[in-house]
Structure formats: structure tokens, C-alpha cells
Design a protein around this motif. Structure first.
Motif, PDB file in Angstrom:
ATOM      1  N   SER A   3      -8.367  16.638   3.373  1.00  0.00           N
ATOM      2  CA  SER A   3      -9.792  16.904   3.166  1.00  0.00           C
ATOM      3  C   SER A   3     -10.296  16.071   2.000  1.00  0.00           C
ATOM      4  CB  SER A   3     -10.041  18.391   2.910  1.00  0.00           C
ATOM      5  OG  SER A   3      -9.289  18.840   1.799  1.00  0.00           O
ATOM      6  N   GLN A   4     -11.610  15.992   1.868  1.00  0.00           N
ATOM      7  CA  GLN A   4     -12.190  15.133   0.844  1.00  0.00           C
ATOM      8  C   GLN A   4     -11.886  15.637  -0.565  1.00  0.00           C
ATOM      9  OE1 GLN A   4     -16.363  14.409   1.353  1.00  0.00           O
ATOM     10  NE2 GLN A   4     -16.528  13.078  -0.428  1.00  0.00           N
ATOM     11  N   ARG A   5     -11.820  16.956  -0.718  1.00  0.00           N
ATOM     12  CA  ARG A   5     -11.528  17.536  -2.023  1.00  0.00           C
ATOM     13  C   ARG A   5     -10.302  18.434  -1.949  1.00  0.00           C
ATOM     14  NH1 ARG A   5     -17.081  19.090  -5.294  1.00  0.00           N
ATOM     15  NH2 ARG A   5     -17.947  16.964  -5.335  1.00  0.00           N
ATOM     16  N   LEU A   6      -9.487  18.369  -2.990  1.00  0.00           N
ATOM     17  CA  LEU A   6      -8.291  19.200  -3.083  1.00  0.00           C
ATOM     18  C   LEU A   6      -8.249  19.839  -4.464  1.00  0.00           C
ATOM     19  CD1 LEU A   6      -5.693  16.652  -1.630  1.00  0.00           C
ATOM     20  CD2 LEU A   6      -6.741  18.560  -0.390  1.00  0.00           C
ATOM     21  N   THR A   7      -7.748  21.057  -4.520  1.00  0.00           N
ATOM     22  CA  THR A   7      -7.613  21.756  -5.793  1.00  0.00           C
ATOM     23  C   THR A   7      -6.148  22.020  -6.070  1.00  0.00           C
ATOM     24  OG1 THR A   7      -9.786  22.786  -5.553  1.00  0.00           O
ATOM     25  CG2 THR A   7      -8.270  23.796  -7.119  1.00  0.00           C
ATOM     26  N   SER A   8      -5.717  21.671  -7.274  1.00  0.00           N
ATOM     27  CA  SER A   8      -4.313  21.792  -7.642  1.00  0.00           C
ATOM     28  C   SER A   8      -3.926  23.234  -7.919  1.00  0.00           C
ATOM     29  CB  SER A   8      -4.037  20.945  -8.891  1.00  0.00           C
ATOM     30  OG  SER A   8      -4.550  21.602 -10.048  1.00  0.00           O
ATOM     31  N   MET A   9      -2.656  23.450  -8.132  1.00  0.00           N
ATOM     32  CA  MET A   9      -2.130  24.783  -8.427  1.00  0.00           C
ATOM     33  C   MET A   9      -2.672  25.333  -9.745  1.00  0.00           C
ATOM     34  SD  MET A   9       1.798  23.622  -9.341  1.00  0.00           S
ATOM     35  CE  MET A   9       2.373  25.289  -9.546  1.00  0.00           C
ATOM     36  N   ARG A  48       0.846  -1.196   0.000  1.00  0.00           N
ATOM     37  CA  ARG A  48       0.000   0.000   0.000  1.00  0.00           C
ATOM     38  C   ARG A  48       0.879   1.242   0.000  1.00  0.00           C
ATOM     39  NH1 ARG A  48      -3.295  -0.587   5.310  1.00  0.00           N
ATOM     40  NH2 ARG A  48      -1.151  -0.904   6.001  1.00  0.00           N
ATOM     41  N   ALA A  49       0.538   2.174  -0.870  1.00  0.00           N
ATOM     42  CA  ALA A  49       1.315   3.411  -0.960  1.00  0.00           C
ATOM     43  C   ALA A  49       0.395   4.614  -0.897  1.00  0.00           C
ATOM     44  CB  ALA A  49       2.117   3.436  -2.258  1.00  0.00           C
ATOM     45  N   ALA A  50       0.840   5.639  -0.174  1.00  0.00           N
ATOM     46  CA  ALA A  50       0.098   6.887  -0.041  1.00  0.00           C
ATOM     47  C   ALA A  50       0.862   7.996  -0.753  1.00  0.00           C
ATOM     48  CB  ALA A  50      -0.096   7.236   1.427  1.00  0.00           C
ATOM     49  N   ILE A  51       0.189   8.692  -1.659  1.00  0.00           N
ATOM     50  CA  ILE A  51       0.745   9.897  -2.261  1.00  0.00           C
ATOM     51  C   ILE A  51       0.149  11.069  -1.491  1.00  0.00           C
ATOM     52  CG2 ILE A  51       1.101  11.200  -4.372  1.00  0.00           C
ATOM     53  CD1 ILE A  51       2.190   8.355  -4.531  1.00  0.00           C
ATOM     54  N   VAL A  52       0.901  11.617  -0.562  1.00  0.00           N
ATOM     55  CA  VAL A  52       0.386  12.671   0.319  1.00  0.00           C
ATOM     56  C   VAL A  52       0.275  13.970  -0.484  1.00  0.00           C
ATOM     57  CG1 VAL A  52       0.782  13.986   2.420  1.00  0.00           C
ATOM     58  CG2 VAL A  52       1.379  11.558   2.333  1.00  0.00           C
ATOM     59  N   THR A  53      -0.949  14.504  -0.503  1.00  0.00           N
ATOM     60  CA  THR A  53      -1.281  15.618  -1.382  1.00  0.00           C
ATOM     61  C   THR A  53      -2.094  16.660  -0.619  1.00  0.00           C
ATOM     62  OG1 THR A  53      -1.318  14.063  -3.253  1.00  0.00           O
ATOM     63  CG2 THR A  53      -2.391  16.187  -3.591  1.00  0.00           C
ATOM     64  N   PHE A  54      -1.775  17.932  -0.850  1.00  0.00           N
ATOM     65  CA  PHE A  54      -2.476  19.029  -0.176  1.00  0.00           C
ATOM     66  C   PHE A  54      -3.041  19.998  -1.206  1.00  0.00           C
ATOM     67  CE2 PHE A  54       0.846  17.544   2.737  1.00  0.00           C
ATOM     68  CZ  PHE A  54       0.135  17.372   3.922  1.00  0.00           C
ATOM     69  N   ASP A  55      -3.880  20.913  -0.752  1.00  0.00           N
ATOM     70  CA  ASP A  55      -4.394  21.957  -1.634  1.00  0.00           C
ATOM     71  C   ASP A  55      -3.241  22.718  -2.277  1.00  0.00           C
ATOM     72  OD1 ASP A  55      -7.174  22.203  -2.069  1.00  0.00           O
ATOM     73  OD2 ASP A  55      -7.489  22.853  -0.003  1.00  0.00           O
ATOM     74  N   GLY A  56      -3.446  23.099  -3.527  1.00  0.00           N
ATOM     75  CA  GLY A  56      -2.400  23.794  -4.259  1.00  0.00           C
ATOM     76  C   GLY A  56      -1.335  22.862  -4.800  1.00  0.00           C
ATOM     77  N   PHE A  57      -1.639  21.566  -4.856  1.00  0.00           N
ATOM     78  CA  PHE A  57      -0.629  20.580  -5.230  1.00  0.00           C
ATOM     79  C   PHE A  57      -0.221  20.692  -6.707  1.00  0.00           C
ATOM     80  CE2 PHE A  57      -4.653  18.469  -6.222  1.00  0.00           C
ATOM     81  CZ  PHE A  57      -4.393  17.761  -7.389  1.00  0.00           C
ATOM     82  N   ASN A  58       0.988  20.234  -6.955  1.00  0.00           N
ATOM     83  CA  ASN A  58       1.517  20.142  -8.310  1.00  0.00           C
ATOM     84  C   ASN A  58       1.056  18.818  -8.911  1.00  0.00           C
ATOM     85  OD1 ASN A  58       3.296  19.524 -10.530  1.00  0.00           O
ATOM     86  ND2 ASN A  58       4.683  21.102  -9.802  1.00  0.00           N
ATOM     87  N   GLY A  76      -5.860  24.597 -10.761  1.00  0.00           N
ATOM     88  CA  GLY A  76      -7.310  24.622 -10.691  1.00  0.00           C
ATOM     89  C   GLY A  76      -8.021  23.318 -10.936  1.00  0.00           C
ATOM     90  N   VAL A  77      -7.305  22.198 -10.906  1.00  0.00           N
ATOM     91  CA  VAL A  77      -7.930  20.890 -11.067  1.00  0.00           C
ATOM     92  C   VAL A  77      -8.375  20.384  -9.697  1.00  0.00           C
ATOM     93  CG1 VAL A  77      -7.606  18.509 -11.831  1.00  0.00           C
ATOM     94  CG2 VAL A  77      -6.491  20.373 -13.068  1.00  0.00           C
ATOM     95  N   THR A  78      -9.671  20.110  -9.552  1.00  0.00           N
ATOM     96  CA  THR A  78     -10.203  19.634  -8.271  1.00  0.00           C
ATOM     97  C   THR A  78     -10.386  18.118  -8.312  1.00  0.00           C
ATOM     98  OG1 THR A  78     -11.326  21.730  -7.824  1.00  0.00           O
ATOM     99  CG2 THR A  78     -12.125  19.791  -6.637  1.00  0.00           C
ATOM    100  N   ILE A  79      -9.880  17.450  -7.291  1.00  0.00           N
ATOM    101  CA  ILE A  79      -9.986  15.994  -7.209  1.00  0.00           C
ATOM    102  C   ILE A  79     -10.591  15.598  -5.867  1.00  0.00           C
ATOM    103  CG2 ILE A  79      -7.954  15.677  -8.671  1.00  0.00           C
ATOM    104  CD1 ILE A  79      -6.423  14.868  -6.065  1.00  0.00           C
ATOM    105  N   GLU A  80     -11.066  14.369  -5.795  1.00  0.00           N
ATOM    106  CA  GLU A  80     -11.487  13.788  -4.527  1.00  0.00           C
ATOM    107  C   GLU A  80     -10.386  12.858  -4.039  1.00  0.00           C
ATOM    108  OE1 GLU A  80     -15.311  12.084  -4.246  1.00  0.00           O
ATOM    109  OE2 GLU A  80     -16.351  13.865  -4.997  1.00  0.00           O
TER     110      GLU A  80
END
Length: 205
Positions: A39-45, A2-12, A47-51
Motif C-alpha cells: 500500500s502507499q502508506r505503511l506504519t511501523s511497529m 535495483r533492490a527492493a526492501i519488501v515492507t509491510f504494516d507493522g514493520f520493524n 508507530g512511524v508512518t512512511i510512504e
């Protein structure tokens, strides 16, 4: 695995999605690679929003944890309430980061005296955190790895796959995604760069 790609708002997007795509080529071998975030939703640098697929705490359970970068990473590094949700263990986990994600490893106390890679913008902040930055795309010592530059996510993914799946499986996964007409050279370059940081007795064939 199992691998986690840790991602935050404003991500690349390159940081998170390239590693996700490459490592999930090993799904037939039992690998599960997922985006984990606060959080459940994140938006990239851009403007791409993902769950997110997993909560941030999934990183504490994962076998492999990779941190991407983003435009808000410096603020995140100062958010102790957020970082306290992460309890990582290099004894049982492979942990890597690239670009500004390296600053998060420093704040989490995971770099110690390990030289690290990062991007040019983040370099002064990582140095300020007491870490020696090297002018290289990739560096690893034991279970900790860092990479510098957006496209360096391929080195982190290759490192994780080599350490946990071996040369043969990694080569096949990379060969599938490599540019046509350049496949052998592309795969050799990635594996040779990363293999230099893996002790021969720890390298699976």
C-alpha cells in the motif's frame, strides 16, 4: 542495480531502514534501493508512518529482494492473495530475509532444504513450515540468504553488496557508516561472516 526492501504494516524499522541505508551507499555506482510495499502508506511497529517508494510488485523486477520482519508477518504469511502478488525468481535475483521475514520465504517456497536463520519468536512457525532453523546470525546458499535478529540486517546488506558490487566497494560503503575507532574491525567482522557463504569463484574483488 535495483533492490527492493519488501515492507509491510507493522514493520520493524531496523530491518528495513538499516539495509536501505547501507545499500544506498552504493548509489554513486548506480544502485537504487527502495522500500516496496502493498500500500502507499505503511506504519511501523513503533508507530512511524512512511510512504512506500514502490508497489509490492516492484520486487518481481528487482535484482535484489530483501524481506524485513514485523508484528503482522504471521498473518501476512497466511494471506495468499497478498503473497500471490510476488513472483520471485532465484535464478536471476538475490533474495534474502530476516527474522519473521524468513517465514515469508518459506511460504513462497524459496527455502526448500536450505537451513535458515530467524528470531526466537518466529522460530516455531518457521519450523512448523518445514524449515530447519540454525542458531546463527546469518546463513546463505546460492542466491538465498536469511538472518536472525534485528541488527542482522547489516549481514543481509553486506551479503547483497558483496555478491553484486564486490569486496572493495562493499568495504568502502561499510567503512563510512562504521563506528569511529572501530571501523576496520567492524568491516572485517561483517565481511568475514558473510564471505564464508560465498564461493570464492563468485566473489567479486
Amino acid at each position: 542495480m535495483r533492490a527492493a526492501i519488501v515492507t509491510f504494516d507493522g514493520f520493524n524499522e531496523l530491518d528495513s531502514f538499516i539495509a536501505l541505508g547501507l545499500m544506498n551507499r552504493l548509489r554513486p555506482s548506480g544502485w537504487t534501493v527502495e522500500i516496496a510495499g502493498p500500500s502507499q502508506r505503511l506504519t511501523s511497529m513503533n508507530g512511524v508512518t512512511i510512504e512506500t517508494q514502490q508497489p509490492l510488485e516492484f520486487a518481481n523486477e528487482a535484482d535484489i529482494v530483501l524481506f524485513g520482519s514485523g508484528i503482522y508477518t504471521r498473518a501476512i504469511a497466511e494471506n495468499s492473495a497478498l503473497l500471490d502478488r510476488l513472483q520471485l525468481d532465484p535464478v536471476r535475483q538475490l533474495i534474502g530475509a530476516q527474522c519473521s521475514g524468513t517465514l515469508l520465504l518459506a511460504r513462497l517456497g524459496l527455502l526448500a532444504d536450505i537451513p535458515a536463520c530467524t528470531d526466537l519468536t518466529t522460530k516455531p512457525w518457521v519450523v512448523e513450515a518445514g524449515v530447519r532453523v540454525v542458531d546463527a546470525p546469518f546463513h546463505a546458499r546460492g542466491p538465498i540468504a536469511t538472518a536472525g535478529g534485528c541488527m542482522a540486517s547489516q549481514y543481509l546488506a553486506t551479503w547483497a553488496m558483496l555478491r553484486r558490487a564486490g569486496v572493495d566497494a562493499t568495504s568502502k560503503a561499510l567503512h563510512y557508516v562504521a563506528p569511529v575507532g572501530e571501523k576496520e574491525a567492524y568491516v572485517d567482522k561483517l565481511i568475514d561472516t558473510v564471505r564464508a557463504f560465498i564461493p570464492p569463484d563468485e566473489l567479486l574483488l
